[in-house]
Scaffold this motif. Structure first.
Motif, PDB file in Angstrom:
ATOM      1  N   GLU A  15      39.581  15.659 -55.336  1.00 35.73           N
ATOM      2  CA  GLU A  15      40.897  16.295 -55.484  1.00 35.73           C
ATOM      3  C   GLU A  15      40.908  17.776 -55.096  1.00 35.73           C
ATOM      4  O   GLU A  15      41.937  18.435 -55.253  1.00 35.73           O
ATOM      5  N   ALA A  16      39.809  18.302 -54.571  1.00 37.41           N
ATOM      6  CA  ALA A  16      39.800  19.695 -54.097  1.00 37.41           C
ATOM      7  C   ALA A  16      40.696  19.816 -52.869  1.00 37.41           C
ATOM      8  O   ALA A  16      40.843  18.869 -52.094  1.00 37.41           O
ATOM      9  N   ARG A  17      41.274  20.974 -52.711  1.00 36.01           N
ATOM     10  CA  ARG A  17      42.146  21.234 -51.572  1.00 36.01           C
ATOM     11  C   ARG A  17      41.775  22.556 -50.916  1.00 36.01           C
ATOM     12  O   ARG A  17      41.441  23.518 -51.592  1.00 36.01           O
ATOM     13  N   GLN A  37      41.482  13.816 -46.399  1.00 35.35           N
ATOM     14  CA  GLN A  37      42.669  13.770 -45.559  1.00 35.35           C
ATOM     15  C   GLN A  37      42.841  15.158 -44.976  1.00 35.35           C
ATOM     16  O   GLN A  37      42.736  16.159 -45.694  1.00 35.35           O
ATOM     17  N   LEU A  38      43.093  15.213 -43.686  1.00 31.95           N
ATOM     18  CA  LEU A  38      43.310  16.478 -43.005  1.00 31.95           C
ATOM     19  C   LEU A  38      44.660  16.389 -42.313  1.00 31.95           C
ATOM     20  O   LEU A  38      44.937  15.407 -41.616  1.00 31.95           O
ATOM     21  N   ARG A  39      45.508  17.380 -42.536  1.00 32.17           N
ATOM     22  CA  ARG A  39      46.811  17.425 -41.891  1.00 32.17           C
ATOM     23  C   ARG A  39      46.799  18.515 -40.831  1.00 32.17           C
ATOM     24  O   ARG A  39      46.401  19.640 -41.102  1.00 32.17           O
ATOM     25  N   SER A  46      42.972  10.420 -41.918  1.00 35.84           N
ATOM     26  CA  SER A  46      42.161   9.941 -43.034  1.00 35.84           C
ATOM     27  C   SER A  46      40.744   9.749 -42.508  1.00 35.84           C
ATOM     28  O   SER A  46      40.505   8.896 -41.646  1.00 35.84           O
ATOM     29  N   LEU A  47      39.828  10.570 -42.994  1.00 34.97           N
ATOM     30  CA  LEU A  47      38.458  10.555 -42.491  1.00 34.97           C
ATOM     31  C   LEU A  47      37.489  10.165 -43.598  1.00 34.97           C
ATOM     32  O   LEU A  47      37.420  10.824 -44.628  1.00 34.97           O
ATOM     33  N   ARG A  48      36.765   9.106 -43.368  1.00 31.19           N
ATOM     34  CA  ARG A  48      35.731   8.648 -44.308  1.00 31.19           C
ATOM     35  C   ARG A  48      34.362   8.994 -43.749  1.00 31.19           C
ATOM     36  O   ARG A  48      34.241   9.508 -42.642  1.00 31.19           O
ATOM     37  N   VAL A  63      43.147  20.599 -45.865  1.00 33.91           N
ATOM     38  CA  VAL A  63      42.224  19.521 -46.219  1.00 33.91           C
ATOM     39  C   VAL A  63      42.407  19.156 -47.687  1.00 33.91           C
ATOM     40  O   VAL A  63      42.557  20.030 -48.538  1.00 33.91           O
ATOM     41  N   HIS A  64      42.383  17.863 -47.960  1.00 34.70           N
ATOM     42  CA  HIS A  64      42.441  17.332 -49.324  1.00 34.70           C
ATOM     43  C   HIS A  64      41.302  16.331 -49.470  1.00 34.70           C
ATOM     44  O   HIS A  64      41.253  15.346 -48.719  1.00 34.70           O
ATOM     45  N   ALA A  65      40.394  16.580 -50.404  1.00 34.70           N
ATOM     46  CA  ALA A  65      39.291  15.645 -50.661  1.00 34.70           C
ATOM     47  C   ALA A  65      39.794  14.564 -51.610  1.00 34.70           C
ATOM     48  O   ALA A  65      40.145  14.847 -52.753  1.00 34.70           O
ATOM     49  N   LEU A  66      39.853  13.335 -51.144  1.00 35.48           N
ATOM     50  CA  LEU A  66      40.321  12.234 -51.984  1.00 35.48           C
ATOM     51  C   LEU A  66      39.240  11.779 -52.952  1.00 35.48           C
ATOM     52  O   LEU A  66      39.536  11.170 -53.975  1.00 35.48           O
ATOM     53  N   GLU A  67      37.991  12.071 -52.600  1.00 33.79           N
ATOM     54  CA  GLU A  67      36.857  11.828 -53.490  1.00 33.79           C
ATOM     55  C   GLU A  67      35.811  12.900 -53.194  1.00 33.79           C
ATOM     56  O   GLU A  67      35.973  13.670 -52.250  1.00 33.79           O
ATOM     57  N   GLU A  68      34.783  12.983 -53.996  1.00 34.79           N
ATOM     58  CA  GLU A  68      33.721  13.954 -53.742  1.00 34.79           C
ATOM     59  C   GLU A  68      33.234  13.767 -52.306  1.00 34.79           C
ATOM     60  O   GLU A  68      32.923  12.645 -51.896  1.00 34.79           O
ATOM     61  N   SER A  69      33.183  14.852 -51.548  1.00 40.10           N
ATOM     62  CA  SER A  69      32.913  14.748 -50.116  1.00 40.10           C
ATOM     63  C   SER A  69      32.016  15.878 -49.636  1.00 40.10           C
ATOM     64  O   SER A  69      32.007  16.971 -50.209  1.00 40.10           O
TER      65      SER A  69
END
Length: 81
Positions: A15-17, A37-39, A46-48, A63-69
């Motif tokens: 959830e970091a931005r 997710q990067l806008r 959506s990058l995994r 950038v928005h981290a949907l999970e720890e990244s």
């Protein structure tokens, strides 16, 4: 780290931005682990893990981290040096 080239390892908690920003250099973002997710340019990417995205200089993005990244950011500034 060189005047015309930089490689940065970035760790993001879930959830970091990173608010909208831009750079004068061209860049690539390689997701080593996690999901972000990067806008940019009116699109959402959506990058995994294993995903790679390149952006031209001056392109605003957030950038928005949907999970720890963990991501590897590479920036190149042509003409510097």
């Amino acid at each position: 780290k060189y005047a015309a080239f930089r490689v940065v390892l970035i760790a993001l908690a879930a959830e970091a931005r990173m608010p909208e920003h831009k750079t004068d250099g061209r860049l690539s973002i390689h997701v080593l682990s996690g999901h972000i997710q990067l806008r940019a340019s009116g699109r959402t990417f959506s990058l995994r893990s294993g995903g790679l995205l390149a952006l031209d200089h001056g392109v605003s993005h957030d950038v928005h981290a949907l999970e720890e990244s963990a991501v590897l950011l590479t920036i190149a500034w042509p003409g510097r040096g």
